[in-house]
Each structure stands twice: as C-alpha cells, then as structure tokens.
Design a protein around this motif. Structure first.
Motif, PDB file in Angstrom:
ATOM      1  N   ALA A 230       0.901  -1.287  -0.086  1.00  0.00           N
ATOM      2  CA  ALA A 230      -0.023   0.028   0.002  1.00  0.00           C
ATOM      3  C   ALA A 230       0.864   1.306   0.012  1.00  0.00           C
ATOM      4  CB  ALA A 230      -0.858  -0.135   1.377  1.00  0.00           C
ATOM      5  N   LEU A 238      -4.134   7.163  -1.436  1.00  0.00           N
ATOM      6  CA  LEU A 238      -3.335   5.826  -1.736  1.00  0.00           C
ATOM      7  C   LEU A 238      -2.970   5.841  -3.063  1.00  0.00           C
ATOM      8  CD1 LEU A 238      -2.999   2.861  -0.963  1.00  0.00           C
ATOM      9  CD2 LEU A 238      -5.393   2.326  -1.867  1.00  0.00           C
ATOM     10  N   LEU A 261      -7.724   2.402   5.632  1.00  0.00           N
ATOM     11  CA  LEU A 261      -6.943   1.721   4.559  1.00  0.00           C
ATOM     12  C   LEU A 261      -7.541   0.342   4.129  1.00  0.00           C
ATOM     13  CD1 LEU A 261      -4.423   1.407   2.831  1.00  0.00           C
ATOM     14  CD2 LEU A 261      -3.150   0.335   4.483  1.00  0.00           C
ATOM     15  N   TRP A 265      -8.372  -0.662   0.529  1.00  0.00           N
ATOM     16  CA  TRP A 265      -7.654  -1.819  -0.094  1.00  0.00           C
ATOM     17  C   TRP A 265      -8.834  -2.612  -0.752  1.00  0.00           C
ATOM     18  CZ3 TRP A 265      -2.602  -2.610  -0.757  1.00  0.00           C
ATOM     19  CH2 TRP A 265      -2.359  -4.089  -0.990  1.00  0.00           C
ATOM     20  N   TYR A 270      -9.609   0.105  -6.248  1.00  0.00           N
ATOM     21  CA  TYR A 270      -8.170  -0.259  -6.072  1.00  0.00           C
ATOM     22  C   TYR A 270      -8.147  -1.891  -6.681  1.00  0.00           C
ATOM     23  CZ  TYR A 270      -3.677  -2.070  -4.029  1.00  0.00           C
ATOM     24  OH  TYR A 270      -2.328  -2.217  -4.266  1.00  0.00           O
TER      25      TYR A 270
END
Length: 294
Positions: A230, A238, A261, A265, A270
């Motif tokens: 990450a 991010l 996060l 994620w 993402y």
C-alpha cells in the motif's frame, strides 16, 4: 506526512496481515519529524521497519540512530554509490565518503552490541543505483560490504524517468549492457570470494545478466507492488505504485485521511487497478517489472 495519520493507519491495520512498514523511498526518512512516533507504533504492533537512508544519519549520528532503529528494523538499507571517494562523492554531492564508511561501521557494531535485546536480527544492506559513473566499481562495493560486515548488496538499475538521465542508464545500448553484464559478473564473483566476519557470503541481489537488446534487455516479471504494497502519499492518498505516471493512469484510489486503509484496499477502484496491471500499457513497459532487477 502528519505523524498522527501514519500511526492511525498502523492502529487500524492491527492484526490484519500487515507485516512491514517502509517509511519513504523518496527523500531521507531520518529527517522526518514523525519518525520516532512511527518507530514506537511499529514496536507496539510488532511490525518490522524497512528503512532506506542516505547514510548521513542526521541529528543523532549513526550510534544514536542505531539505538532507535535496530530494535524494530527488519532491514536498514544505506544508499551507496561507489567504492572510492571520488566516485561516491561525485554522484552524491556533499557526501563525505570517509564519514559514510564510518557510519556503516558504527551501525554494524551497534547491531552486535544490541543483539541481546533485539527481537529480530535486522539485516544491513548497501543499496546501489548502478549507472555509468559507478559500474566499474560494483565488484569492489561488494568486497567493501564484506569488510564492513554488511549482509547484502542490492543493485538497482538507474531509472531514467527524465530525459537528462538517459545517458547514465546501463540499459540504453548494447555497449552499456555489456558493461553492466561484466560488472554484474564481477559482483557475483566477488560475493563468492569475499566473506563476512561470520564466514558467511555477502548476498548480492539483482546482479542478473541482460540480453544485448536495449528494447528487451530482460523478461517482464510480475508487478512487485499491486495487491502487495500500500503506497500512501504524504497527504494520505493511496497511490497505485511508485511509477511517476501511475496516479494519472489509474485515477483516484481514495485517501486514508477519509477512510480506513482496509476499506480502500478492498474498494472497486483499487481492485480494478490490481486487475488491470498485467496488460495495462503503462505496466507492459514498466521497468519495475524487469526480471533482471529494476
């Protein structure tokens, strides 16, 4: 980065599979005012700290930084550019090569002194950006590492992201590639012959030979970043990876200043980035995917 933001990310990821923290690969992390808070948080969560420093050890000196870094470090990489003062000091303006060597020696000695109270034995590495200015010194850098008690020499090819760097790249022409291949061969030979005080060999990474074609010097490997690391920018955004054009190519992935996060994620943005990596035009030519070492 606001230290509180960094610590909040670590607290949120507690017990969620996070293993290691890399506090910056751009700039000198030992100058960051939040470093102590980050190290304390990593110690609290049992996380290894993989830190790359330029070896000047600002403020505390090598002995002082060893006291706070080594108890939580998994690896301390020191940026290294030559085996001789003229080469190292020409590449890193303002460096004292003599002071840099002394700093490494002190760091290695501190690791032995602190060993009884270290939860893990961190490796100490020299991280070398291989380029025209230092290519002939790569084997001697390996021998120097052995003399200093350094565990590993990691060779990275210069990344010519900007036009003025192209002339320094060892992948730009068949002749440059041959100079790299000869130096890499010498580095591997030096690693076989030179021994650490313990009797072990210095580990040399990324000393793989390249094909003589500048357009395809090495086969493409998998992306070392997508879905594995990450990348959080200073303001909490991010990032996809360290490629300078990646943020524009893959768009907004959110910010840990506004969402955990773990949520970012697993978010569609993402996950879409991870799915697109193998065949995305940017990724197909990315130097970080080189099986011969970036």
């Amino acid at each position: 980065m606001d230290p509180a933001l960094a610590v909040a990310v670590l607290d949120e990821r507690r017990g969620a599979g996070l293993r290691e923290v890399i506090p910056s690969t751009m700039g000198e992390p030992l100058l960051w005012h939040g470093m102590d808070a980050l190290l304390t948080a990593c110690a609290r969560h049992g996380l290894g700290v993989n830190v790359t420093t330029n070896g000047t050890f600002p403020g505390r000196g090598a002995d002082g930084w060893a006291e706070v870094l080594l108890p939580v470090a998994s690896d301390v990489k020191i940026s290294w550019n030559g085996a001789t003062a003229p080469t190292a000091e020409a590449i890193m303006t303002g460096l004292s090569f003599e002071a840099a060597v002394d700093g490494v020696r002190r760091l290695v000695a501190a690791r032995e002194r602190l060993a009884p109270r270290l939860a893990r034995r961190p490796t100490i590495s020299l991280q070398v950006t291989a380029q025209e200015a230092n290519v002939t010194e790569l084997p001697e850098i390996v021998r120097l590492a052995a003399r200093l008690g350094v565990d590993r020499v990691k060779l990275n090819h210069l990344q010519p992201w900007f036009p003025h760097l192209e002339g320094r790249s060892l992948r730009r022409s068949p002749a440059a590639i041959e100079r790299w291949n000869a130096a890499a061969r010498g580095a591997r030979t030096a690693a076989e012959a030179a021994r650490l005080p313990s009797g072990a060999h210095v580990v040399v990474q990324n000393a793989a030979p390249l094909a003589p074609d500048p357009a395809a010097p090495a086969p493409r490997g998998p992306c070392p970043f997508a879905g594995r690391e990450a990348w959080i920018r200073w303001d909490g955004r991010l990032g996809p990876c360290p490629h300078p054009a990646a943020a524009e190519a893959f768009g907004d992935l959110g910010s840990v200043a506004g969402a955990p996060l773990g949520t970012l994620w697993e978010a569609p943005a993402y996950r879409d980035f991870v799915a697109r990596v193998p065949e995305h035009p940017l990724c197909r030519t990315c130097r970080f995917r080189s099986a011969g070492g970036a």
